[in-house]
Design an enzyme around this catalytic site. Sequence first.
Site, PDB file in Angstrom:
ATOM      1  N   ARG A  71       0.835  -1.200   0.000  1.00 54.64           N
ATOM      2  CA  ARG A  71       0.000   0.000   0.000  1.00 54.64           C
ATOM      3  C   ARG A  71       0.875   1.257   0.000  1.00 54.64           C
ATOM      4  NH1 ARG A  71      -4.569   1.684   4.511  1.00 54.64           N
ATOM      5  NH2 ARG A  71      -4.879   3.815   3.781  1.00 54.64           N
ATOM      6  N   ASN A 130     -10.557  -3.864   0.263  1.00 53.70           N
ATOM      7  CA  ASN A 130     -10.637  -2.823  -0.753  1.00 53.70           C
ATOM      8  C   ASN A 130      -9.831  -3.173  -1.989  1.00 53.70           C
ATOM      9  OD1 ASN A 130     -12.395  -0.844   0.074  1.00 53.70           O
ATOM     10  ND2 ASN A 130     -10.912   0.051   1.505  1.00 53.70           N
ATOM     11  N   CYS A 171     -18.749  -1.576   3.290  1.00 54.50           N
ATOM     12  CA  CYS A 171     -17.961  -0.371   3.527  1.00 54.50           C
ATOM     13  C   CYS A 171     -18.591   0.395   4.682  1.00 54.50           C
ATOM     14  CB  CYS A 171     -17.978   0.481   2.261  1.00 54.50           C
ATOM     15  SG  CYS A 171     -17.043   1.994   2.439  1.00 54.50           S
ATOM     16  N   HIS A 229     -17.425   3.903  -2.318  1.00 51.53           N
ATOM     17  CA  HIS A 229     -16.598   5.117  -2.239  1.00 51.53           C
ATOM     18  C   HIS A 229     -17.020   6.153  -3.274  1.00 51.53           C
ATOM     19  CE1 HIS A 229     -13.110   3.036   0.106  1.00 51.53           C
ATOM     20  NE2 HIS A 229     -14.306   2.791   0.608  1.00 51.53           N
ATOM     21  N   TYR A 233     -15.101  10.494   0.013  1.00 53.89           N
ATOM     22  CA  TYR A 233     -14.261  10.186  -1.150  1.00 53.89           C
ATOM     23  C   TYR A 233     -14.559  11.093  -2.341  1.00 53.89           C
ATOM     24  CZ  TYR A 233     -12.345   6.078   1.133  1.00 53.89           C
ATOM     25  OH  TYR A 233     -11.676   5.238   1.979  1.00 53.89           O
TER      26      TYR A 233
HETATM   27 MN   LIG Z   1     -14.728   1.478   2.326  1.00 52.34          MN
END
Ligand SMILES: [Mn+2]
Lengths: 438, 438, 438, 438
Positions: free
Chosen positions: B96, B150, B172, B202, B256
């Site tokens: 990540r 994710n 989520c 998102h 987001y």
């Molecule tokens: Mn999420």
Amino acid sequence: MSKGLKIATIGGGSSYTPELVEGFIKRYEELPIRELWLVDIEAGKEKLEIVGELAKRMIKKAGLPIEVHLTLDREAALKDADFVTTQFRVGLLEARAKDERIPLKYNVLGQETNGPGGLFKGLRTIPVIIDICNDIERLCPDAWLINFTNPAGMVTEAVLRYTNIKKVVGLCNVPIGIEMGIAKLLDVDHDRIKIDFAGLNHMVYGLDVYLDGVSVKDKVINLLTDPENTSFVKNIDGLGWEPAFIRALNALTCPYHNYYYKSQDMLEKTKKEAEEKGTRAEVVLKLEKELFELYKDPNLAIKPPQLEERGGAYYSDAAVRLITSIYTDKRDIQPVNTKNNGAIASLPSDSAVEISCVITKDGPKPIAIGDLPVAVRGLVQQIKSFERISAEAAATGDYDKAVLALTINPLTPSDTVAREIVDEMMEAHKEHLPLFFQ
Amino acid sequence: MSKGLKIATIGGGSSYTPELVEGFIKRYEELPIRELWLVDIEAGKEKLEIVGELAKRMIKKAGLPIEVHLTLDREAALKDADFVTTQFRVGLLEARAKDERIPLKYNVLGQETNGPGGLFKGLRTIPVIIDICNDIERLCPDAWLINFTNPAGMVTEAVLRYTNIKKVVGLCNVPIGIEMGIAKLLDVDHDRIKIDFAGLNHMVYGLDVYLDGVSVKDKVINLLTDPENTSFVKNIDGLGWEPAFIRALNALTCPYHNYYYKSQDMLEKTKKEAEEKGTRAEVVLKLEKELFELYKDPNLAIKPPQLEERGGAYYSDAAVRLITSIYTDKRDIQPVNTKNNGAIASLPSDSAVEISCVITKDGPKPIAIGDLPVAVRGLVQQIKSFERISAEAAATGDYDKAVLALTINPLTPSDTVAREIVDEMMEAHKEHLPLFFQ
Amino acid sequence: MSKGLKIATIGGGSSYTPELVEGFIKRYEELPIRELWLVDIEAGKEKLEIVGELAKRMIKKAGLPIEVHLTLDREAALKDADFVTTQFRVGLLEARAKDERIPLKYNVLGQETNGPGGLFKGLRTIPVIIDICNDIERLCPDAWLINFTNPAGMVTEAVLRYTNIKKVVGLCNVPIGIEMGIAKLLDVDHDRIKIDFAGLNHMVYGLDVYLDGVSVKDKVINLLTDPENTSFVKNIDGLGWEPAFIRALNALTCPYHNYYYKSQDMLEKTKKEAEEKGTRAEVVLKLEKELFELYKDPNLAIKPPQLEERGGAYYSDAAVRLITSIYTDKRDIQPVNTKNNGAIASLPSDSAVEISCVITKDGPKPIAIGDLPVAVRGLVQQIKSFERISAEAAATGDYDKAVLALTINPLTPSDTVAREIVDEMMEAHKEHLPLFFQ
Amino acid sequence: MSKGLKIATIGGGSSYTPELVEGFIKRYEELPIRELWLVDIEAGKEKLEIVGELAKRMIKKAGLPIEVHLTLDREAALKDADFVTTQFRVGLLEARAKDERIPLKYNVLGQETNGPGGLFKGLRTIPVIIDICNDIERLCPDAWLINFTNPAGMVTEAVLRYTNIKKVVGLCNVPIGIEMGIAKLLDVDHDRIKIDFAGLNHMVYGLDVYLDGVSVKDKVINLLTDPENTSFVKNIDGLGWEPAFIRALNALTCPYHNYYYKSQDMLEKTKKEAEEKGTRAEVVLKLEKELFELYKDPNLAIKPPQLEERGGAYYSDAAVRLITSIYTDKRDIQPVNTKNNGAIASLPSDSAVEISCVITKDGPKPIAIGDLPVAVRGLVQQIKSFERISAEAAATGDYDKAVLALTINPLTPSDTVAREIVDEMMEAHKEHLPLFFQ
Ligand SMILES: [Mn+2]
Ligand SMILES: [Mn+2]
Ligand SMILES: [Mn+2]
Ligand SMILES: [Mn+2]
């Protein structure tokens, strides 16, 4: 109609008019025009007279019995017209220059049909086109409205949604340019190439390409992604695409796609050009002055070759070809802006799309393509959303909608920048935005 | 099932596991778990043991007859499971960190689920999830797969398109967070607020908001666009939206959305933070080390409060609430990622969407919303196109598709930058992208 | 609303009213009604008084503070109402008797909601419901209109298309009857059975059936097609289906499907019954007389058991359950007639459908089912076409549309028979069809 | 292909073949056929030879260099063919006679493409066409399959769903017949009339009609509903429509609509004819015998005029016109059966429809019509459901599906009659239904 057609050209004082007149002369056999009415507003009177006299000389030289009328009286021009063409520019090139200059201050691309430029050209133009449509409804309800005025997609959308006029077609020379480019790439005559176009105005894709009716898409994609071929491809598109991108996209792009798939590069290129030689409007302003000087020459009776540099090549050809096919019920296939009618599944059935259509006396009939490739549906939908919200803002004078339209435009970096640009441009174009300043 | 449920948690060594265990303990009455299998890979063995022992202590303290199994044997864990939860991270936080760092070099936002970060997390994760689905088909075909990994929308899309598993839900905590925020804005209890959610993971919007069943959207929009209220609103969203934008949008956004409607600001904020305190992954790496130190304490038998800082609040609550509603056929309404089935008209019927659903024993049933507001259809479609092309690239190892996916992502400035980032990240994540290096 | 609810029941003199009152009494805890206005027309005054006094006695006996108002003044009844229920019958049972008798002369099935009967009941009812909606808009714009008046699907369609009222629900007891039948078939309590309903009013299918949340459709289909079980199945449906048909259909039918999948048999059965004991309206006329004699008894303070024979079992329960769920934002699932909104793909998004919905304070929210099985899409679409053209004829008084509606109805043998029946029935119902005789 | 085309005609021994050959001769200039392979099965050998020799004489007389091959070897015929035409009849006219006779016993209309006749012709034909498609895939994958075999809509649907062949077109002479009828009604040349066709095979509507490109629909509807004109209209349609029905329908019908909008009358007419002069198949059997006697005449070298009585006028013309337009990429507009692709909104995008298409070398491209009129959507959807379930039964040998298909057909009075007819016809056609008797 037995005695021939009446054409009304709104914005008749445009520098493009000789193109159009040349087109009418060439196709006179098929398209027997009796009266051509060039109409403009007071501010364009001088240009109208210059270009109108040139038009008369051209027609006289061709020996055709077309009457040319020059007028500031739009009602007289529209009365009983068979076709109305629109090529006006609210606020003239000076307004376009603002559309280009102001966004650059915010590091946002300024361009006639994209981003803030497209929004504000729409905001200025749409109330006028609605007004024209109301006149058409009253004065020549059977006429076809052929719109070249940009942003042509947004304008066509607005006519479909905010007027009673159904007989409207939006026209652009981009598709014909792509066909020419592919013909050149394959080194064959233009008329051997056919392309299935679908998308929106200035956001159109070639979904398949045929040589003598046989798909050559794979070959074309190979050529377009062949490193050996790059310099040629760059000439078509300006910058050249990544081969992997084009291979996976598996469709032909149009030059305006550069604004979206190369937004950063295009912004920088545009800024550099604006600095070095002025924005496009500023360049064109100069070109136009020169053109009108040429037009004044009483010995000139042809479209002067310098007009080519003005841009908009093939526009005249596309327009007259379209009008001819409608008039003669030719049923050939041309890409135009018209009501989707389900031809592209992921776009609203009642929205304007740019798509290959059969051109009949009853208007363009879109050929169903199923749906756009997955990869392009999003961007196309986004531009359609931008066009719809912009058209709504323009028709209603809703400031919030204007901010929303610009915020959702892919070229805008943020809602705040969108609001700031809207604020500055509203002020700059105030006199042409009466609905927003009541 | 008469003797209780078997849950298999893939990525069981995650620092989130105590959250989940706490949730299972709280709802034990409704959700009688008999066996909880925490499974991880060799590289995560140490963490699995630490967190697994904590889980055992928590359950013991609660006095519940849940057996906790710690294993590296995925097949044993899956065998006859009733629910499979997935919370793994291919390449761990180190991967990540690369997802975040590398794009910044190209002036592109690096983030776990958006832009290049989202693409590459998808490319690494999807082949593994496909593999897990193949195991589920064989070992526990009636199980429900509850995915928290994710990018959850892209992963759910991939399961629907590239596996035979139909019983999958993506989850989520963003929607629950929005509800909490609105409850706080209105100063009422969370459970009095209901929101109609629709969109994608998102990229979800609140289309209407109800207090005790009565729409209070107008009031909420007024509060959100009230200049007096700005500081509060900024706390929810981070940056604060332009009032004109929100008024015209007439819908609730999610955090987001900042990446898309404030892309420039978010890029700069992210760059600054990366410089000053490291990227999010780098911060979390440190946090996790501290957490695992805490977890080791043999006297600790509760979820330590420090876990809250890790982020992902309400995840556990959302997950256990979902599992409970499925198990008990509760038929309450929760926003989850599931097959659209026509509920959102402008998105494909067979694609994953995030939408308010009735949660039944037969799975989530999306509530038809007609269509998204015009203004948001474009962006949502664009993210769906990105998810689909990314999922296809991940499932097939098609490099061109990966370049295409990144090029059409709204955060990418050009096809060339897309290609360059793909090239560098492919190399950086090579060991986790076997399909691309065959 | 703090002081309790106001309900206006149009057609309050109906013999059904005691059912409704019983329902209100049972749910008073959840549904605190303050005023119940029973309104009827001059011709129904006597019945209104009889049934109204019974209602008062019932409420008094229950010891509840509900005020019962009896009135012929519709405006007074509607003023500030919270819920408006409609159960009126334009032309009374005498008109229904004509709906049944006249078509039989042409060898066409006469029935209240199907074929010519359904068309003419719609033609008489829809102008009245439009009138009521105009009153609601003026007098109680926030009220919910709960329509029981048949043809409920066509009436709901008409309200959605030809009025400004959005808060309308059409209600039928057929789905609850199917649930009861399945519960009996499986010998379990009704509340353990859940069915996914979708289709149109009186043309609804059960797409899946669950026992305690687990699909038992295969088992139910097996039972329904088991030759050993035939006698039971016949009791549900009247005639019994061919096993091969039901196996391949793989869905639950409703009793009204007999009119379409057994049209010949139903026609003959109806003719025979009409001859032997009179048409349904004629039978009911007699029943009603007896009922009203009972209602007059000043010692009667409960719904008399004889009302059950009248038919319409569970109607009251369904209605009060629906009103309660709206009032309390209960978010349980009930099958009602509401705007499709994309929940059934092959039906228009803006048409009324009968479908399982989440019932909220904001109204019913249909659960997306994707699409109907291929085998039933045609018939359902055909009935929807019939409903739409009939509603259009009713709202506009267009004779040609009435002929078209009946011609496309599956029960009509030809355009000529359609025209003949329309002509005779127009004349017979002349006084209730003012739009057709202007 | 440089040396000319190869055509393979399956069912080459048909009495229609001289029509086709005449068409090929007429268009030889545009369609340079090198080889015509007439292929048939053992049972048709004698006819093949008779008609094949006639074909040879016709071509010789025309002086064209087309080689005619007569063969029972389908593989040899298909090998490298450019076009494959199919005009075979599984079970010959004897089977068709059963399709017509058996249903009449149940008081159900027996007809080649409608009701039980259509179902069983489909059940016999579809497995053979699937087999042919498999051969095409192997032997001439670039060939176009032009299917005239009825039921052409169902067969096209089956090819699209159950084979890998995409290059298929179904063809019918009904639309051309409607154009002819309208031309006669208006007393103008056929080529001045254009009609927008949409619907399904034998269930097609004319949505607009143009004379020299200008809509004359209103005038045509007036003429069709003018009582003075009735006798003429009856000649087109057989029975004559109710003016009110046609005015409200506002579309052109096709003759097969009589089966659905005049089902009772058509049933009686058919029964009467069957009694008096035999069913259509029985009549044709006799006609064919006479035709083949004529064909044997070694001096005959033209299509004998008696063939006209056989029916199927314009078929040859339609077929050769279609093949020519494909071969020459003519891009004219013809109504054919092809994949919908979204052109008709209420029908599945992947189903076969009959619709006006642009005929290109890449095949037919349907012109988007938006949607069918509300009044016809139901019946059209119902026939499409019938076609799909029938095709599925045929491809899989599923008995239950066959019963379902017939039950949902509008010409069937009940599920029980459907089952009884299926049972009797299965037995009667046993030898041609191998999938149902494994
Ligand atoms: Mn999420
Ligand atoms: Mn253009
Ligand atoms: Mn009912
Ligand atoms: Mn035919």
